[in-house]
Design an enzyme around this catalytic site. Structure first.
Site, PDB file in Angstrom:
ATOM      1  N   CYS A  51       0.986  -1.247  -0.206  1.00  0.00           N
ATOM      2  CA  CYS A  51       0.035   0.192  -0.059  1.00  0.00           C
ATOM      3  C   CYS A  51       0.990   1.279  -0.131  1.00  0.00           C
ATOM      4  O   CYS A  51       0.331   2.218  -0.456  1.00  0.00           O
ATOM      5  CB  CYS A  51      -0.892  -0.049   1.108  1.00  0.00           C
ATOM      6  SG  CYS A  51      -1.848  -1.677   1.399  1.00  0.00           S
ATOM      7  N   ASN A  60     -10.360  -0.326  -0.814  1.00  0.00           N
ATOM      8  CA  ASN A  60      -8.863  -0.354  -0.909  1.00  0.00           C
ATOM      9  C   ASN A  60      -8.339  -0.979  -2.029  1.00  0.00           C
ATOM     10  O   ASN A  60      -8.114  -2.126  -2.398  1.00  0.00           O
ATOM     11  CB  ASN A  60      -8.695  -0.958   0.511  1.00  0.00           C
ATOM     12  CG  ASN A  60      -7.155  -1.069   0.809  1.00  0.00           C
ATOM     13  OD1 ASN A  60      -6.121  -0.858   0.004  1.00  0.00           O
ATOM     14  ND2 ASN A  60      -6.608  -1.452   1.998  1.00  0.00           N
ATOM     15  N   HIS A  65      -2.930   6.753   1.717  1.00  0.00           N
ATOM     16  CA  HIS A  65      -3.471   5.475   1.413  1.00  0.00           C
ATOM     17  C   HIS A  65      -4.905   5.067   1.829  1.00  0.00           C
ATOM     18  O   HIS A  65      -5.305   5.641   3.065  1.00  0.00           O
ATOM     19  CB  HIS A  65      -2.585   4.261   1.838  1.00  0.00           C
ATOM     20  CG  HIS A  65      -3.248   2.957   1.665  1.00  0.00           C
ATOM     21  ND1 HIS A  65      -3.817   2.430   0.742  1.00  0.00           N
ATOM     22  CD2 HIS A  65      -3.556   1.887   2.706  1.00  0.00           C
ATOM     23  CE1 HIS A  65      -4.248   1.223   0.854  1.00  0.00           C
ATOM     24  NE2 HIS A  65      -4.163   0.765   2.013  1.00  0.00           N
TER      25      HIS A  65
END
Length: 319
Positions: free
Chosen positions: A121, A275, A245
């Site tokens: 990430c 995500n 993120h």
């Protein structure tokens, strides 16, 4: 300390993104995928309303190419001018050849440096720093930095603690040499001894100890984000945007509050995109810019964190 660093450096010249056409709502997870969950439960815990799932033949490579084409057009730069391609991904369709070299071939970029980065990430921030370093060292003049994921390839839909989170997409940035530096010094690091709280298991599925990751994110990360601002000589109150993120709305809001980004637009693309790991920062940044929600020339903090456990952040000047 002057803003960012004195002298020539690098800047982001253009942005682009790509999302698959298929929108999957929280209710769809329950009705179509058999996940024991519901819309209210997901929104309360992570803030996601919907996400995008790629088609069967739609890989991180195809999404990278689509996002990159838009970024090059946005920057007004020809593919032939690119001499470095960096792709951040943990879901490459092939391990060899790497995604970066295949993106270059698809776009008609001739003989660039080309490599993939896997810090999950935080990958886009690592890639952006690497491009900046290469340009500052004279090893490149124009770089294409991409974050792309097809996380549906590694989702176990029987594991509701993870399958509600992840999605597919890509974002890209064109980075060029600049007389005035538009990318601040990176602040990066890792916490390897705790890396197993977010990993891909032997069966090829992504696993996460949600509470452990949440505690780490809400206790350790705000000082790191502030340190990235300090290295750039920017007070958090000066930020016009904070693009972290896209892991969890509660994590995003917690870090933003502790950081003190009181005047910043806060990216919350997770609500509609889920995500997307290394794609989440460039995807969110490109969408904000496309909608005209970011003032050109202002400082924005990009801050990635996640699998590894790794983190990286830098202040940029919005193109």
């Amino acid at each position: 300390m002057s803003r960012y660093t004195d002298g020539p450096g690098a800047r982001i010249a253009g942005l682009g993104h790509y999302q698959p056409a298929r929108i999957v709502t929280n209710d769809d997870l329950s009705t179509e995928f058999g996940v024991e969950t519901n819309d209210a439960w997901i929104q309360e815990r992570v803030g996601i309303k919907a996400r995008r799932f790629a088609a069967e033949g739609e890989t991180a490579l195809e999404m990278s190419v689509a996002a990159s084409g838009k970024a090059l057009a946005n920057a007004g730069i020809e593919a032939a001018d690119v001499d470095l391609v960096i792709v951040a991904t943990l879901t490459p369709p092939t391990m060899l050849p790497n995604v970066a070299s295949q993106v270059a071939a698809r776009l008609g970029i001739n003989a660039p440096g080309a490599y993939d980065v896997n810090t999950a990430c935080s990958g886009f921030s690592y890639g952006l720093a690497s491009a900046q370093h290469a340009i500052a060292a004279g090893a490149a003049k124009t770089a294409l930095v991409i974050g792309a994921e097809k996380l549906t390839d590694v989702i176990d839909f029987k594991d509701r603690t993870t399958c509600i989170l992840f999605a597919d997409g890509a974002g890209a940035a064109v980075v060029t040499a600049s007389e005035q530096n538009g990318i601040g010094p990176v602040y990066w690091g890792s916490d390897g001894p705790r890396g197993d709280v977010l990993h891909i298991d032997d069966g090829g599925y992504i696993r996460q100890e949600g509470q452990a990751v949440f505690r780490w994110a809400t206790t350790a990360l705000a000082p790191f984000a502030r340190a990235a601002c300090e290295r750039a000589g920017v007070d958090p109150s000066e930020l016009v945007a904070f693009v972290p993120h896209q892991a969890n709305v509660r994590i995003i809001d917690h870090i933003a509050k502790r950081l003190g980004a009181t005047n910043a637009v806060i990216a919350r693309d997770i609500i509609e995109s889920g995500n997307t790991s290394s794609a989440s920062i460039p995807l969110a940044l490109s969408k904000l810019a496309e909608r005209g929600e970011l003032p050109s020339g202002g400082p924005a903090l990009l801050f990635g964190f996640g699998g590894g456990l790794t983190y990286a952040g830098q202040v940029i000047t919005i193109p």
